[in-house]
Structure formats: C-alpha cells, structure tokens
Enzyme design. Structure first.
Site, short mmCIF file in Angstrom:
data_model
loop_
_atom_site.label_atom_id
_atom_site.label_comp_id
_atom_site.label_asym_id
_atom_site.label_seq_id
_atom_site.Cartn_x
_atom_site.Cartn_y
_atom_site.Cartn_z
N ASP A 56 2.83 -10.15 -8.01
CA ASP A 56 3.18 -9.61 -9.00
C ASP A 56 4.49 -10.73 -9.73
O ASP A 56 4.81 -10.65 -10.98
CB ASP A 56 4.39 -8.43 -8.67
N SER A 57 4.16 -12.07 -8.98
CA SER A 57 4.94 -13.32 -10.00
C SER A 57 3.93 -13.52 -11.07
O SER A 57 4.57 -14.06 -12.10
CB SER A 57 4.49 -14.52 -8.86
N ASP A 95 -0.97 -7.30 -5.03
CA ASP A 95 0.49 -6.94 -4.99
C ASP A 95 0.96 -5.43 -5.48
O ASP A 95 0.41 -5.17 -6.71
CB ASP A 95 1.17 -8.19 -5.94
N LYS A 124 -0.32 -5.65 -0.71
CA LYS A 124 1.11 -6.20 -0.33
C LYS A 124 2.21 -5.44 -0.93
O LYS A 124 2.01 -5.12 -2.05
CB LYS A 124 1.28 -7.78 -0.77
N GLU A 126 6.59 -5.08 -0.74
CA GLU A 126 8.04 -5.75 -0.35
C GLU A 126 8.95 -4.52 0.22
O GLU A 126 8.70 -3.58 -0.07
CB GLU A 126 8.72 -6.38 -1.65
N GLU A 193 10.12 -14.68 3.00
CA GLU A 193 10.57 -15.56 1.85
C GLU A 193 11.95 -15.81 1.69
O GLU A 193 12.57 -15.16 1.82
CB GLU A 193 10.09 -14.90 0.56
#
Ligand code: KIV
Length: 295
Positions: A56-57, A95, A124, A126, A193
């Site tokens: 999602d970057s 993501d 993925k 978070e 991270e």
C-alpha cells in the site's frame, strides 16, 4: 565480473508458493521487493525476487500521497492486476489497505478481491494480536497471510509519524508476543519494519515462520525494500534503512531532457524513426495540393 547469481529465467522456473517461503526459514535469505505495475513486477520477477509485494506504499511512491491511509481496495486491486501480468515465478502478495480488514468479514472480502480479481497468491495485513481473528479466518479460508509488525505505516496517526518502534525491552516483549500470535494464527511469514536489530534477532529466534525485515538489520530471514526507494525513483525522503541500488530518477530526468533537446534541435525523430511513402505512391502524393486552412 557479474555479481548477480545465475538463476533459471523466471519464465521457466517453478512458481514460488507460500509453503516454499515457509521452508526457507533459517536458510537462504528470502528476497522481497514491492512492485505496482507490469514493468516493475516484470523487472523484480526477472531479477529473481522470491516475493513481489504490491504494497500500500503505492499511495506514496506511485500516487504521490502523504501517507498510505487513503489508498482504496479498488486501487490496490487495479495495481495488483497489472503487477500479476509481469510475475511468472515470484509469489505475488497483495497488501490489504487501511480499514479494509477492520472486521473478519471485510478481511475475507478484501482478500477475495485481491486474489480473485487482482491475481495475488497471498495477502499482507498490518498488525499483531489485534488482527489474529482476521488471520485465522483468512488462513482457514485458504488465503496465505503475510503479517507485518513494528512500524506499521497504517498506524502513523497513532505513532505520531513514521517512527522506529520496539526501542525498549517492554516494546520488544510486545513485538515478540505479536509475532508469535500471528504465527499461531497461521501467517506464513512476518514483516518486521523499523525496529532495532537486537529486537529483530530475538523475534527471528522466537518464531518458526520467516521474518522479512525492512529497517530491522541483517538478522532476519529475508529483506524487503520499496522498489522506488531502492531504484532512486522517490524524491520526498529516503529512510535510513534504504540503500539506493540505482539512481533511476536522475537517469530518467536526464533522458527526458535529452529528448526535449533533440525535439527542439529537430534531430529527433531521425531517419530510423520515420515512415516513408512507398516509391509507387510518391509521384501521386507529390501532386496533392494543400490549401492552408483559414485562421
Ligand atoms: O506497503 C509496503 O510497501 C510495505 C512494505 C514496506 C513491507 O508494507
């Protein structure tokens, strides 16, 4: 001498699966890179990356937004679909954007879209213990899940910025518990991270799934970098943990300057870039009288 490892071309290699990644725990380092479209995914895959993450970057490095919070499931699906066209060997991970897995039902729906429409082969998300119900439901539904703890950019508002995490013994204990919880819930690997290397070492020893570090030192089972950071394509900032392996932003700017200069000098397009009329038509074409259009 070339420093790149000789590998089977991505087009001929057996596709990497989540169990393959799991089996790499403690062995050869796992190489993960983000990609967001056909060319970046193709380059990453052909270069031998094991995991291609449509992160999602995307929101920041491709869409130019200040953080990742506004990216939508539709946008993630759109870019995952494009990246899927470039990937032959690597495991393609989609993501899950901010709030798209706030409940178990939404997590299942988002994963369905990323895999069903987008072509991802894993997702993925978070978070640590708070997202255990989502990871459990996803893995039970057959979705391989990559977890992500430490600096989780979707929590930037809570953290008060993009700040390294786990910088105390207590915070390290919490991270270890989070990593073990996502493992127990069924995650096949976990991203760590922006945490101290000492914390990353302890977490890597505490779990049986591979840890994939970004800003977590070289003790993790693998590494991940954002494509635009690694290739010098993101202009805003370069986090301490990034190494630029190329300066493609600068090289691209110089190339576009050359293009403009050649257009202005009329040296582009040249002969090789020009179509010419077939001989047989030329005489007739020369007879065409052009009346300039009135202004
Ligand atoms: O969105 C992303 O690119 C990520 C990686 C940095 C792990 O989450």
């Amino acid at each position: 001498m070339s420093t790149t490892k000789k590998t089977t071309p991505a087009s001929q290699a057996k596709p990497v699966t989540a169990p393959d990644i799991l089996a790499m725990k403690g062995g050869e380092k796992i190489c993960c890179m983000t990609a967001y479209d056909y060319p970046s995914a193709l380059i990453a895959d052909q270069a031998g990356v094991d995991l291609v993450l449509v992160g999602d970057s995307l929101a920041m490095v491709v869409l130019g937004r200040p953080d990742t919070l506004s990216v939508t499931v539709d946008e993630m699906v759109h870019h995952t679909k494009a990246a899927a066209q470039g990937v032959k060997r690597a495991l393609l991970v989609g993501d899950m954007p901010f709030m798209s897995f706030a409940t178990v039902d939404r997590a299942l729906e988002t994963a369905h879209r990323l895999m069903g429409e987008g072509g991802a082969r894993a997702v993925k998300l978070e978070g640590g213990r708070p997202v255990v119900p989502q990871i459990t439901a996803l893995t039970e539904a057959g979705v391989p899940v990559m977890a992500h703890v430490g600096l989780t950019p979707q929590h930037v508002a809570k953290f008060g910025g993009f700040k390294a995490q786990g910088k105390s013994a207590e915070a390290t204990r919490v991270l270890i518990e989070d990593a073990q919880a996502v493992e127990d819930a069924g995650a096949f690997c976990v991203v760590l991270e922006a945490i101290p290397v000492e914390a990353a070492q302890l977490i890597t020893e505490a779990v049986n799934i591979p840890t994939i570090g970004i800003g977590a030192g070289n003790v993790t089972d693998g590494q991940v970098l954002v494509y635009h950071d690694a290739l010098g394509l993101f202009d805003r900032f370069t986090p301490k943990f990034v190494r630029r392996f190329a300066e493609l932003g600068e090289a691209s700017r110089q190339a576009v300057e050359m293009y403009c200069a050649e257009v202005r000098k009329t040296t582009f397009p040249g002969d090789k870039n020009t179509f010419y009329m077939p001989e047989a038509e030329l005489a007739q074409v020369r007879k065409i009288k052009v009346k300039p259009k009135k202004k």
